[in-house]
Design a protein around this motif. Structure first.
Motif, mmCIF file in Angstrom:
data_model
loop_
_atom_site.group_PDB
_atom_site.id
_atom_site.type_symbol
_atom_site.label_atom_id
_atom_site.label_comp_id
_atom_site.label_asym_id
_atom_site.label_seq_id
_atom_site.Cartn_x
_atom_site.Cartn_y
_atom_site.Cartn_z
ATOM 1 N N PHE A 253 -10.446 -7.709 11.748
ATOM 2 C CA PHE A 253 -10.147 -6.403 12.339
ATOM 3 C C PHE A 253 -8.652 -6.196 12.522
ATOM 4 N N ASP A 254 -8.260 -4.944 12.375
ATOM 5 C CA ASP A 254 -6.977 -4.466 12.896
ATOM 6 C C ASP A 254 -7.341 -3.305 13.813
ATOM 7 N N PHE A 255 -6.953 -3.382 15.090
ATOM 8 C CA PHE A 255 -7.485 -2.478 16.105
ATOM 9 C C PHE A 255 -6.664 -1.200 16.311
ATOM 10 N N ASN A 256 -5.668 -0.938 15.468
ATOM 11 C CA ASN A 256 -5.007 0.363 15.522
ATOM 12 C C ASN A 256 -6.037 1.454 15.245
ATOM 13 N N VAL A 257 -5.923 2.572 15.916
ATOM 14 C CA VAL A 257 -6.946 3.605 15.769
ATOM 15 C C VAL A 257 -6.535 4.742 14.842
ATOM 16 N N TYR A 258 -5.267 4.797 14.429
ATOM 17 C CA TYR A 258 -4.810 5.798 13.459
ATOM 18 C C TYR A 258 -4.106 5.092 12.322
ATOM 19 N N PRO A 259 -4.341 5.498 11.058
ATOM 20 C CA PRO A 259 -5.185 6.624 10.657
ATOM 21 C C PRO A 259 -6.680 6.319 10.730
ATOM 22 N N TYR A 260 -7.020 5.062 11.003
ATOM 23 C CA TYR A 260 -8.406 4.635 11.176
ATOM 24 C C TYR A 260 -8.390 3.234 11.776
ATOM 25 N N LEU A 261 -9.480 2.826 12.403
ATOM 26 C CA LEU A 261 -9.630 1.451 12.845
ATOM 27 C C LEU A 261 -10.142 0.655 11.650
ATOM 28 N N ARG A 284 -13.035 6.191 11.514
ATOM 29 C CA ARG A 284 -12.134 7.334 11.377
ATOM 30 C C ARG A 284 -12.153 8.211 12.621
ATOM 31 N N PRO A 285 -11.000 8.790 12.974
ATOM 32 C CA PRO A 285 -10.940 9.704 14.108
ATOM 33 C C PRO A 285 -11.685 11.004 13.764
ATOM 34 N N PRO A 286 -12.121 11.735 14.789
ATOM 35 C CA PRO A 286 -11.819 11.504 16.205
ATOM 36 C C PRO A 286 -12.856 10.667 16.947
ATOM 37 N N LYS A 287 -14.060 10.455 16.358
ATOM 38 C CA LYS A 287 -15.126 9.813 17.124
ATOM 39 C C LYS A 287 -15.408 8.376 16.714
ATOM 40 N N SER A 288 -15.148 8.035 15.460
ATOM 41 C CA SER A 288 -15.573 6.722 14.967
ATOM 42 C C SER A 288 -14.493 5.658 15.031
ATOM 43 N N ASN A 289 -13.252 6.036 15.428
ATOM 44 C CA ASN A 289 -12.176 5.037 15.452
ATOM 45 C C ASN A 289 -12.161 4.267 16.768
ATOM 46 N N LYS A 290 -13.320 3.797 17.166
ATOM 47 C CA LYS A 290 -13.496 2.966 18.354
ATOM 48 C C LYS A 290 -14.026 1.615 17.898
ATOM 49 N N THR A 291 -13.664 0.570 18.632
ATOM 50 C CA THR A 291 -14.070 -0.777 18.246
ATOM 51 C C THR A 291 -15.582 -0.889 18.147
ATOM 52 N N ALA A 292 -16.288 -0.401 19.145
ATOM 53 C CA ALA A 292 -17.745 -0.506 19.148
ATOM 54 C C ALA A 292 -18.355 0.247 17.971
ATOM 55 N N ALA A 293 -17.853 1.448 17.695
ATOM 56 C CA ALA A 293 -18.412 2.251 16.608
ATOM 57 C C ALA A 293 -18.213 1.568 15.258
ATOM 58 N N THR A 294 -17.034 0.977 15.047
ATOM 59 C CA THR A 294 -16.774 0.289 13.782
ATOM 60 C C THR A 294 -17.644 -0.951 13.648
ATOM 61 N N ALA A 295 -17.782 -1.712 14.746
ATOM 62 C CA ALA A 295 -18.646 -2.903 14.712
ATOM 63 C C ALA A 295 -20.094 -2.519 14.433
ATOM 64 N N GLU A 296 -20.542 -1.439 15.030
ATOM 65 C CA GLU A 296 -21.916 -0.982 14.795
ATOM 66 C C GLU A 296 -22.122 -0.557 13.344
ATOM 67 N N ALA A 297 -21.092 0.048 12.742
ATOM 68 C CA ALA A 297 -21.186 0.435 11.333
ATOM 69 C C ALA A 297 -21.327 -0.794 10.436
ATOM 70 N N VAL A 413 -0.347 13.736 15.069
ATOM 71 C CA VAL A 413 -0.268 12.318 15.419
ATOM 72 C C VAL A 413 0.622 11.589 14.420
ATOM 73 N N ARG A 414 1.514 10.755 14.941
ATOM 74 C CA ARG A 414 2.338 9.896 14.093
ATOM 75 C C ARG A 414 1.689 8.519 14.005
ATOM 76 N N TYR A 415 1.631 7.960 12.802
ATOM 77 C CA TYR A 415 0.957 6.677 12.611
ATOM 78 C C TYR A 415 1.597 5.925 11.448
ATOM 79 N N GLU A 416 1.360 4.631 11.403
ATOM 80 C CA GLU A 416 1.844 3.807 10.302
ATOM 81 C C GLU A 416 0.946 4.039 9.088
ATOM 82 N N LYS A 417 1.546 4.415 7.973
ATOM 83 C CA LYS A 417 0.767 4.804 6.804
ATOM 84 C C LYS A 417 0.090 3.619 6.141
ATOM 85 N N HIS A 418 0.775 2.471 6.081
ATOM 86 C CA HIS A 418 0.245 1.311 5.363
ATOM 87 C C HIS A 418 0.218 0.070 6.265
ATOM 88 N N HIS A 419 -0.417 -0.971 5.733
ATOM 89 C CA HIS A 419 -0.427 -2.315 6.300
ATOM 90 C C HIS A 419 -1.426 -2.507 7.442
#
Length: 462
Positions: A253-261, A284-297, A413-419
């Protein structure tokens, strides 16, 4: 399809030499002559490229068809006797005009953008909103024709393939039309061009320009992961070929939420020294970029898995988080979601500190380029965002990862594009190949030993 009144937006894409510029140029001229006092745009990223390529095609057709015209090099437009114009436009993004307000006061009847993959999606959206000059008067459907050669950017994900590699289900008023060199109507040109393409020694150029392959990627020497080579490390259908439901999953995991978890799902073939990265699961934001939601997916994708799971990620994810109960963190959330699913207790493999960025990059590049210690990394072709990180994520001045931020035009929203996904990959590789990583660090530090200790927790640790 250009004249049937059904498609508002048509993307003409495919291999080079297919006559896409010819088609776009001819369409602009015909429309200009058919409808008096109309305004048609032809554009590329820079005026220099536009003048050296598409404009020459337009002018040669006008000469061939003996159509009177006036080309004004100052106003950058071609005017016809009926009052219609073809207007030359540059679409490069500039710091002084990031939102393309220079199009704001203009109105056009239609447009053709050549090599649209060089242009920002925002520019296309703004231009589309300006196509309305005399459209109602003539009973026209606003049309925007675009051409491109195959590439990995927003054009592919918008018109050709989604993040899973499936064809995009376009709405009725849009179409993607594949072109290749054999579609060019100029037989003499086609003969010479095919002969030149057949002599290409660069595999990537041959795949993209000759065969119109949207999936073929190789390497980028300027990237942080310069050892990555798409021809060697990307595999179509990797998961279907090698996934074993009875062997452990390795999930990073990488737990940054933008542009996606970000998360990656992998398995390890220790006998043959192969790392298989099967899937990327993005919250993906706005609803799925949460740790629990990604783990459930992830759980939903691997409901029948029996082999258990190891969890990796950024050590900062062990800090308490306001998104969860007091005393809990992102990893606790993952463990709670996984519970006894995926074949038993989940175990954490998380370092106390993040491994040094430049050093781990040097090590991973040696695995990519030289199969260091006999290990080979294979990545499923569907891992699109990870591939973009590996190809386009650059190094900074200190040899680390360039994590420059960009702004989302829609949300601000400003976010890191890569990495993001590449960070998750790093954490996983440094732990699962810890002996190779330890050896590399020891040699890289003139014999000194750097601790690789990590914290292990079972599913009851949350």
């Amino acid at each position: 399809m250009l004249e049937d009144g059904v498609h508002e937006l048509i993307l003409a894409g495919g291999a080079a030499g297919g006559g896409k510029s010819y088609l776009g140029s001819a369409w602009l001229i015909i429309q200009s002559m058919r409808y008096d006092d109309t305004r048609w745009v032809v554009g590329r990223k820079t005026l220099k490229n536009l003048k050296e390529s598409t404009l020459n095609t337009i002018l040669s057709l006008l000469k061939k068809w003996e159509i009177p015209y006036n080309y004004n090099q100052i106003n950058l437009d071609i005017t016809f006797d009926n009052g219609s114009k073809i207007i030359l436009k540059e679409f490069a993004t500039t710091p002084s005009d990031p939102n393309y307000e220079r199009f704001g006061s203009s109105e056009y009847t239609g447009a053709f953008i050549d090599e649209v993959s060089e242009i920002a999606e925002r520019a296309v959206e703004v231009l589309r909103s300006r196509i309305r000059w005399k459209v109602a008067e003539y009973g026209l459907i606003p049309k925007l024709l675009m051409s491109t050669n195959p590439t990995i950017n927003w054009v592919r994900s918008r018109f050709v393939q989604d993040d899973e590699g499936n064809p995009i289900d376009l709405p009725p008023d849009e179409a993607y039309i594949p072109f290749n060199v054999y579609d060019n109507p100029d037989e003499a040109f086609k003969k010479v061009y095919i002969s030149n393409l057949e002599r290409l020694r660069d595999t990537e150029m041959r795949e993209r320009l000759f065969y119109g392959n949207w999936n073929y990627v190789t390497s980028n020497e300027a990237a942080f992961y310069s050892g990555f080579d798409g021809g060697s490390h990307l595999v179509t259908g990797l998961k279907s070929k090698y996934y074993d439901r009875n062997k452990p999953l390795h999930i990073a995991f990488d737990f940054n939420v933008y542009p996606y978890l970000s998360s990656l799902v992998a398995q390890v073939d220790s006998k043959n020294k192969k790392i298989y990265i099967f899937e990327e699961v993005l919250g993906r934001p706005p609803k799925s970029n949460k740790t629990a939601a990604t783990a459930e997916a992830i759980v939903m994708r691997f409901l029948s898995h029996k082999g258990g799971v190891f969890i990796y990620g950024d050590p900062s994810g062990r800090k308490e988080d306001t998104r969860s109960l007091q005393g809990h963190n992102d990893f606790h959330i993952v463990l709670r979601v996984f519970g006894g699913k995926l074949g038993g207790r989940a175990q954490l493999r998380v370092s106390r500190a993040a491994p040094p960025v430049k050093l781990r990059g040097d090590w991973i590049n040696e695995i990519f380029a030289e199969n260091l210690d006999g290990w080979k990394i294979l990545i499923d072709m569907k891992c699109r965002k990870l591939t973009e990180d590996l190809l386009y994520g650059l190094s900074d001045e200190d040899g680390g990862k360039d994590k420059s931020k960009v702004k989302d035009d829609k949300t601000g929203v400003r976010y890191e594009k890569h990495h993001h996904l590449s960070d998750a990959m790093d954490y996983f590789l440094c732990e699962v190949l810890k002996y190779s990583w330890y050896k590399f660090k020891k040699g890289g530090r003139a014999g000194t030993t750097v601790s690789t200790s990590f914290v292990r927790h079972n599913s009851h640790s949350y």
